[in-house]
Design a protein around this motif. Structure first.
Motif, PDB file in Angstrom:
ATOM      1  N   VAL A  22       0.830  -1.207   0.000  1.00 37.65           N
ATOM      2  CA  VAL A  22       0.000   0.000   0.000  1.00 37.65           C
ATOM      3  C   VAL A  22       0.866   1.260   0.000  1.00 37.65           C
ATOM      4  CG1 VAL A  22      -1.632   1.323   1.404  1.00 37.65           C
ATOM      5  CG2 VAL A  22      -1.997  -1.101   1.033  1.00 37.65           C
ATOM      6  N   SER A  23       1.923   1.263   0.810  1.00 39.01           N
ATOM      7  CA  SER A  23       2.747   2.472   0.891  1.00 39.01           C
ATOM      8  C   SER A  23       3.514   2.727  -0.408  1.00 39.01           C
ATOM      9  CB  SER A  23       3.704   2.386   2.081  1.00 39.01           C
ATOM     10  OG  SER A  23       4.578   1.307   1.923  1.00 39.01           O
ATOM     11  N   PHE A  24       4.119   1.691  -0.997  1.00 39.08           N
ATOM     12  CA  PHE A  24       4.825   1.883  -2.258  1.00 39.08           C
ATOM     13  C   PHE A  24       3.868   2.267  -3.377  1.00 39.08           C
ATOM     14  CE2 PHE A  24       8.277  -1.051  -0.624  1.00 39.08           C
ATOM     15  CZ  PHE A  24       9.168  -0.017  -0.419  1.00 39.08           C
ATOM     16  N   ASN A  25       2.701   1.650  -3.374  1.00 39.33           N
ATOM     17  CA  ASN A  25       1.705   1.985  -4.379  1.00 39.33           C
ATOM     18  C   ASN A  25       1.260   3.441  -4.225  1.00 39.33           C
ATOM     19  OD1 ASN A  25       0.079   1.516  -6.531  1.00 39.33           O
ATOM     20  ND2 ASN A  25      -1.429   0.330  -5.428  1.00 39.33           N
ATOM     21  N   PHE A  26       1.076   3.874  -2.992  1.00 39.98           N
ATOM     22  CA  PHE A  26       0.676   5.254  -2.732  1.00 39.98           C
ATOM     23  C   PHE A  26       1.757   6.234  -3.180  1.00 39.98           C
ATOM     24  CE2 PHE A  26       0.480   8.937   0.148  1.00 39.98           C
ATOM     25  CZ  PHE A  26      -0.781   9.402  -0.172  1.00 39.98           C
ATOM     26  N   ILE A  27       3.005   5.921  -2.889  1.00 38.95           N
ATOM     27  CA  ILE A  27       4.112   6.815  -3.261  1.00 38.95           C
ATOM     28  C   ILE A  27       4.221   6.944  -4.779  1.00 38.95           C
ATOM     29  CG2 ILE A  27       6.634   7.023  -3.248  1.00 38.95           C
ATOM     30  CD1 ILE A  27       6.539   5.770  -0.420  1.00 38.95           C
ATOM     31  N   LEU A  28       4.160   5.806  -5.475  1.00 37.93           N
ATOM     32  CA  LEU A  28       4.263   5.858  -6.935  1.00 37.93           C
ATOM     33  C   LEU A  28       3.011   6.458  -7.578  1.00 37.93           C
ATOM     34  CD1 LEU A  28       5.982   2.460  -7.720  1.00 37.93           C
ATOM     35  CD2 LEU A  28       6.995   4.728  -7.736  1.00 37.93           C
ATOM     36  N   MET A  29       1.881   6.312  -6.924  1.00 32.79           N
ATOM     37  CA  MET A  29       0.635   6.835  -7.480  1.00 32.79           C
ATOM     38  C   MET A  29       0.556   8.359  -7.337  1.00 32.79           C
ATOM     39  SD  MET A  29      -1.758   5.606  -9.059  1.00 32.79           S
ATOM     40  CE  MET A  29      -3.153   6.344  -9.783  1.00 32.79           C
ATOM     41  N   MET A  30       1.187   8.913  -6.320  1.00 30.08           N
ATOM     42  CA  MET A  30       1.124  10.367  -6.117  1.00 30.08           C
ATOM     43  C   MET A  30       1.692  11.129  -7.305  1.00 30.08           C
ATOM     44  SD  MET A  30      -0.347  11.560  -3.499  1.00 30.08           S
ATOM     45  CE  MET A  30      -1.633  10.399  -3.789  1.00 30.08           C
ATOM     46  N   GLU A  31       2.789  10.642  -7.849  1.00 31.93           N
ATOM     47  CA  GLU A  31       3.385  11.312  -9.007  1.00 31.93           C
ATOM     48  C   GLU A  31       2.424  11.287 -10.192  1.00 31.93           C
ATOM     49  OE1 GLU A  31       6.845  10.595 -12.302  1.00 31.93           O
ATOM     50  OE2 GLU A  31       6.619   9.199 -10.642  1.00 31.93           O
ATOM     51  N   LYS A  32       1.868  10.117 -10.457  1.00 25.68           N
ATOM     52  CA  LYS A  32       0.958   9.982 -11.589  1.00 25.68           C
ATOM     53  C   LYS A  32      -0.351  10.725 -11.349  1.00 25.68           C
ATOM     54  CE  LYS A  32       2.858   5.573 -12.950  1.00 25.68           C
ATOM     55  NZ  LYS A  32       3.666   6.056 -14.012  1.00 25.68           N
ATOM     56  N   LEU A  33      -0.772  10.789 -10.106  1.00 22.97           N
ATOM     57  CA  LEU A  33      -2.022  11.463  -9.780  1.00 22.97           C
ATOM     58  C   LEU A  33      -1.924  12.972 -10.009  1.00 22.97           C
ATOM     59  CD1 LEU A  33      -4.727  10.484  -8.769  1.00 22.97           C
ATOM     60  CD2 LEU A  33      -4.028  11.046  -6.474  1.00 22.97           C
ATOM     61  N   LEU A  34      -0.791  13.556  -9.693  1.00 27.08           N
ATOM     62  CA  LEU A  34      -0.609  14.990  -9.939  1.00 27.08           C
ATOM     63  C   LEU A  34      -0.647  15.298 -11.438  1.00 27.08           C
ATOM     64  CD1 LEU A  34       2.144  15.820  -7.307  1.00 27.08           C
ATOM     65  CD2 LEU A  34      -0.254  16.528  -7.286  1.00 27.08           C
TER      66      LEU A  34
END
Length: 109
Positions: free
Chosen positions: A57-69
């Protein structure tokens, strides 16, 4: 480490039954060894599962933040709805899980 634990468990069982270490075990011995292996595997998986999920969950969240922005900037300029954004996020998840699963497993072990 797991092999050593299984070896000592089997050796201890054979010695307590009075059997030679080179004899083939009886049917009840095989069943008890299989049950103990399943118990050992179950306890190991129980220990690793929570750490694996937290890492995933944490790695997915970290990598998703870049793409989400990037997605919010792109979709807000086009005028896409929140449902469209959620669909795109759902489509990105399998690619992220391919990257984050080995990292999470490495952290868990």
């Amino acid at each position: 480490m797991l092999f050593r634990l299984v070896y000592h468990t089997v050796a201890r069982y054979r010695l307590t039954e009075g059997a030679s270490a080179f004899k083939t075990p009886s049917c009840s011995c095989k069943i008890s060894i299989v049950v103990s292996l399943k118990t050992i595997e179950r306890s190991i998986l129980r220990e690793l599962f929570l750490t694996f999920l937290i890492g995933l969950v944490s790695f997915n969240f970290i990598l998703m933040m870049e793409k989400l922005l990037k997605l919010t900037r792109l979709l807000s300029s086009v005028g896409a709805s929140l449902l469209d954004m959620l669909k795109i996020i759902a489509l990105i998840q399998p690619a992220l899980f391919i990257a984050t699963t080995p990292l999470s497993l490495l952290i868990a072990v």
